[in-house]
Design an enzyme around this catalytic site. Structure first.
Site, PDB file in Angstrom:
ATOM      1  N   ASP A  28       0.711  -1.292   0.195  1.00 43.52           N
ATOM      2  CA  ASP A  28      -0.020   0.041  -0.037  1.00 43.52           C
ATOM      3  C   ASP A  28       0.789   1.190  -0.056  1.00 43.52           C
ATOM      4  O   ASP A  28       1.459   1.611   0.836  1.00 43.52           O
ATOM      5  CB  ASP A  28      -1.078   0.030   1.217  1.00 43.52           C
ATOM      6  N   ASN A  66      -3.999   4.445  -1.285  1.00 41.80           N
ATOM      7  CA  ASN A  66      -3.862   5.635  -0.025  1.00 41.80           C
ATOM      8  C   ASN A  66      -2.611   6.628  -0.825  1.00 41.80           C
ATOM      9  O   ASN A  66      -2.078   7.120  -0.271  1.00 41.80           O
ATOM     10  CB  ASN A  66      -3.274   5.206   1.075  1.00 41.80           C
ATOM     11  N   ASN A  82     -10.747  -0.568   0.217  1.00 45.26           N
ATOM     12  CA  ASN A  82     -11.860   0.050   0.904  1.00 45.26           C
ATOM     13  C   ASN A  82     -11.788   1.832   0.734  1.00 45.26           C
ATOM     14  O   ASN A  82     -12.884   2.642   0.740  1.00 45.26           O
ATOM     15  CB  ASN A  82     -11.890  -0.134   2.185  1.00 45.26           C
ATOM     16  N   HIS A  83     -10.835   2.343   0.376  1.00 46.21           N
ATOM     17  CA  HIS A  83     -10.544   3.626   0.159  1.00 46.21           C
ATOM     18  C   HIS A  83     -10.610   4.208  -1.189  1.00 46.21           C
ATOM     19  O   HIS A  83     -10.359   5.435  -1.444  1.00 46.21           O
ATOM     20  CB  HIS A  83      -9.372   4.073   0.907  1.00 46.21           C
ATOM     21  N   HIS A 103      -7.644  -7.521  -0.164  1.00 46.19           N
ATOM     22  CA  HIS A 103      -7.696  -6.372   0.758  1.00 46.19           C
ATOM     23  C   HIS A 103      -8.529  -6.536   1.690  1.00 46.19           C
ATOM     24  O   HIS A 103      -9.921  -6.425   1.787  1.00 46.19           O
ATOM     25  CB  HIS A 103      -7.921  -5.129  -0.122  1.00 46.19           C
TER      26      HIS A 103
END
Length: 266
Positions: free
Chosen positions: A14, A46, A73-74, A157
């Site tokens: 990430d 991210n 999820n982001h 993830h």
């Protein structure tokens, strides 16, 4: 040069903010040369200021040698993601979102040695948004992808170690590698599972080392102490690159080797 019966793949953990992007820029070319990497995959959810991804940031990362970006999820944290992810097949959003969500959860790409590799991005459900079943959804997608290639890499993830391990054993021998992302802490359990799938619970974070999973310590600690909302910032500190190198047999699609990579940039 890579041999015809082996495919070498790098998977970068990430990427968080500018420090993460900078360390990729500085280190990735050397890693590609060292491992004879034919394909580079990275989780970029991210990469834009610590939350989400933008088209500009994605193009920056592609220019450094990354071939495919996965998310999690982001993925929707930046509003401008919606229109460009729908037209950019090199950026994946989780496969198990409901039908009608922009973008795609899997893609196929040719390596530098003309091997076809499929990349799948899927989201866990424990302590996460409740989406479609990652186990069944991914198994169905694998059956579809097998018509084109037996070289399949999955970014799972997810938060819970138990869910990641269960997912890995469920698909062992059916895919080349299952790489865990999301927790931003590299685990020391990389291995080849009994039926030939490479696995690691979490590949780790590429971003500011002196941080709390990529964010400045003061705000994160204050939130734990007060339970009040805080705006998290990505600190401009020395960075770490976390990744794995996966060596795959191109004839059967099973892994021969998985190696953890952790590089600190001062």
């Amino acid at each position: 040069m890579p041999s015809n019966d082996t495919v070498n793949i790098l998977f970068i953990g990430d990427i968080v903010g500018k420090p993460g992007r900078n360390v990729v820029k500085a280190v990735l070319p050397k890693l590609i040369d060292h491992y004879n990497a034919e394909l580079v995959i990275a989780n970029g959810e991210n990469a834009a200021g610590g939350f989400g991804i933008t088209e500009k940031v994605a193009e920056e990362l592609f220019s450094y040698g990354i071939d495919i970006l996965t998310t999690g999820n982001h993925v929707w944290d930046k509003k401008e993601t919606l229109p460009f992810i729908a037209k950019e097949p090199k950026i994946l959003r989780p496969l198990n979102y409901p039908e009608g969500v922009p973008g795609t959860g899997s893609t196929t790409v040719k390596t530098k040695n003309n091997q076809i590799v499929a990349v799948v991005n899927v989201l866990g459900r424990i302590f996460m948004n409740v989406l479609d079943c990652p186990f069944r959804t991914t198994k169905e997608e694998i059956e579809r992808l097998k018509k084109d290639t037996n070289l399949i890499i999955i970014d799972f993830h997810a938060e819970a170690t138990s869910e990641k391990l269960a997912f890995a054993f469920y698909l062992d021998g059916k895919v080349s590698a299952i790489i865990g992302t999301h927790t931003h802490v590299q685990t020391a359990d990389e291995r080849i599972l009994p039926k030939g799938t490479a696995y690691i619970t979490d590949v780790g974070m590429t971003g500011p080392e002196n941080s709390i999973i990529g964010f400045r310590e003061t705000e994160v600690i204050e939130k734990f102490l007060t339970q009040m909302p805080k705006k998290f910032e990505v600190p401009a500190t020395s960075a770490i690159l976390s990744a794995v190198h996966i060596e795959i047999n191109s004839s059967d699609g099973l892994a021969r080797k998985i190696e953890r990579i952790s590089i600190r940039q001062f």
